[in-house]
Design a protein around this motif. Sequence first.
Motif, mmCIF file in Angstrom:
data_model
loop_
_atom_site.group_PDB
_atom_site.id
_atom_site.type_symbol
_atom_site.label_atom_id
_atom_site.label_comp_id
_atom_site.label_asym_id
_atom_site.label_seq_id
_atom_site.Cartn_x
_atom_site.Cartn_y
_atom_site.Cartn_z
ATOM 1 N N HIS A 115 2.225 4.020 8.791
ATOM 2 C CA HIS A 115 1.764 3.490 7.323
ATOM 3 C C HIS A 115 1.432 4.465 6.465
ATOM 4 O O HIS A 115 0.738 5.678 7.035
ATOM 5 C CB HIS A 115 0.635 2.684 7.565
ATOM 6 N N TYR A 165 0.079 6.139 2.572
ATOM 7 C CA TYR A 165 -0.711 5.722 1.402
ATOM 8 C C TYR A 165 -0.481 6.584 0.511
ATOM 9 O O TYR A 165 -0.284 7.884 0.766
ATOM 10 C CB TYR A 165 -2.122 5.700 2.303
ATOM 11 N N SER A 166 -0.679 6.110 -0.777
ATOM 12 C CA SER A 166 -1.116 7.221 -1.783
ATOM 13 C C SER A 166 -2.472 7.752 -1.994
ATOM 14 O O SER A 166 -3.272 7.180 -1.469
ATOM 15 C CB SER A 166 -0.589 6.424 -3.231
ATOM 16 N N CYS A 217 -9.756 9.968 5.646
ATOM 17 C CA CYS A 217 -8.813 8.981 5.298
ATOM 18 C C CYS A 217 -9.627 7.904 4.710
ATOM 19 O O CYS A 217 -9.171 6.570 4.217
ATOM 20 C CB CYS A 217 -8.395 8.532 6.930
ATOM 21 N N TRP A 245 -9.372 6.649 1.199
ATOM 22 C CA TRP A 245 -8.214 5.920 0.970
ATOM 23 C C TRP A 245 -8.408 4.408 1.041
ATOM 24 O O TRP A 245 -8.545 4.017 1.987
ATOM 25 C CB TRP A 245 -6.989 6.388 1.686
ATOM 26 N N LYS A 259 -7.521 0.444 0.564
ATOM 27 C CA LYS A 259 -6.468 -0.329 1.329
ATOM 28 C C LYS A 259 -5.565 -0.772 0.241
ATOM 29 O O LYS A 259 -4.366 -0.728 0.550
ATOM 30 C CB LYS A 259 -6.929 -1.668 1.847
ATOM 31 N N SER A 260 -5.873 -0.780 -1.128
ATOM 32 C CA SER A 260 -4.993 -1.004 -1.978
ATOM 33 C C SER A 260 -3.835 0.312 -2.186
ATOM 34 O O SER A 260 -3.106 0.173 -2.900
ATOM 35 C CB SER A 260 -5.617 -1.238 -3.378
ATOM 36 N N ASN A 261 -4.209 1.390 -1.620
ATOM 37 C CA ASN A 261 -3.218 2.356 -1.673
ATOM 38 C C ASN A 261 -2.133 2.548 -0.744
ATOM 39 O O ASN A 261 -1.422 3.395 -0.788
ATOM 40 C CB ASN A 261 -4.185 3.843 -1.483
ATOM 41 N N HIS A 262 -2.010 1.545 0.108
ATOM 42 C CA HIS A 262 -0.924 1.457 1.037
ATOM 43 C C HIS A 262 0.449 1.013 0.338
ATOM 44 O O HIS A 262 0.537 0.117 -0.483
ATOM 45 C CB HIS A 262 -1.247 0.204 2.285
ATOM 46 N N ILE A 263 1.440 1.956 0.672
ATOM 47 C CA ILE A 263 2.536 1.508 -0.179
ATOM 48 C C ILE A 263 3.673 1.380 0.826
ATOM 49 O O ILE A 263 4.870 0.837 0.365
ATOM 50 C CB ILE A 263 2.941 2.900 -0.865
ATOM 51 N N THR A 276 5.157 0.573 5.068
ATOM 52 C CA THR A 276 5.140 0.638 6.797
ATOM 53 C C THR A 276 6.517 0.787 7.324
ATOM 54 O O THR A 276 7.359 0.055 6.874
ATOM 55 C CB THR A 276 4.620 -0.554 7.245
ATOM 56 N N TYR A 296 -4.785 10.013 11.450
ATOM 57 C CA TYR A 296 -4.186 10.046 9.998
ATOM 58 C C TYR A 296 -3.928 11.555 9.640
ATOM 59 O O TYR A 296 -4.557 12.646 10.095
ATOM 60 C CB TYR A 296 -5.302 9.457 9.023
#
Length: 262
Positions: A45, A47-48, A60, A63, A65-69, A71, A119
């Motif tokens: 995964h 992330y930004s 980590c 970061w 969860k909204s930063n996931h960009i 998979t 991570y």
Amino acid sequence: SRRVSAAALRQGLRKAHVEAFSGRQSAMAEEDETERTLTLLREAHLYSLPPRPSSGGWRCQDWPKSNHIFTGRIRVVAAGKQCSVRIEDPSNGTLFATVPVSNENPEISVEPVSDSSRYFVIRVSDGSGRHAFLGLGFVERNDAFDLNVTIQQHVKHVRYEAQMERQAEAGDSTGPPKDFSLKGSVSIALPTAVAGEAPKHRDKPVGGPACTGCLLLPPPPAATGGGGRRLVAYNPAAAPAPTPASAADPFGTDGDSWATFG
């Protein structure tokens, strides 16, 4: 027919040998440049990242969860001395991002975070000199371990080859092997026994008992009225003399007959 001189023949054979050697070297170089997959990890995964913290390193838990960009899957490939981490779309294999691994300082390319072993912070590049930092996370701890070990093994192999090349260029620092063989008429005299001379023995130690390791047992004590037994130190001078062969038979018989009982 035209005769070929021996010198021209040797020159032609030498040229053919050089060309064959060059061909083998080129084939080995092409084989080294062939891209090969070192490991393949099925799920990762991206992330930004928020601004880099001033101290303590990346974490980590910072970061959201909204930063996931994205998979995707991770493919670590190597071509010669170059190694890169590729993030691909698992459905069609489309390349999403590439992380060139630095052999001098791999932690710059793939940096572990301070609060988790699953991570990392990766330094992706677009190939034109521009780069950006993204967060990389794994669901399985073994996948994170495999990524870390694969990169370390590649860097260790590259450094070992570089060290061997430097040693080959500098020559063997230990110098030529030493020759310990005898030169010329050098001979070695060994001591030998002279004919007719008795062999020499080591001198016996002066003083002390004749037998230091022997165990001398005392004679049985004389019978006493109390029924007890008393240990007496052994004295060779006080020991009874042996009975002569001509002494009387204790059974009252001579040597040719036996007493009758009964």
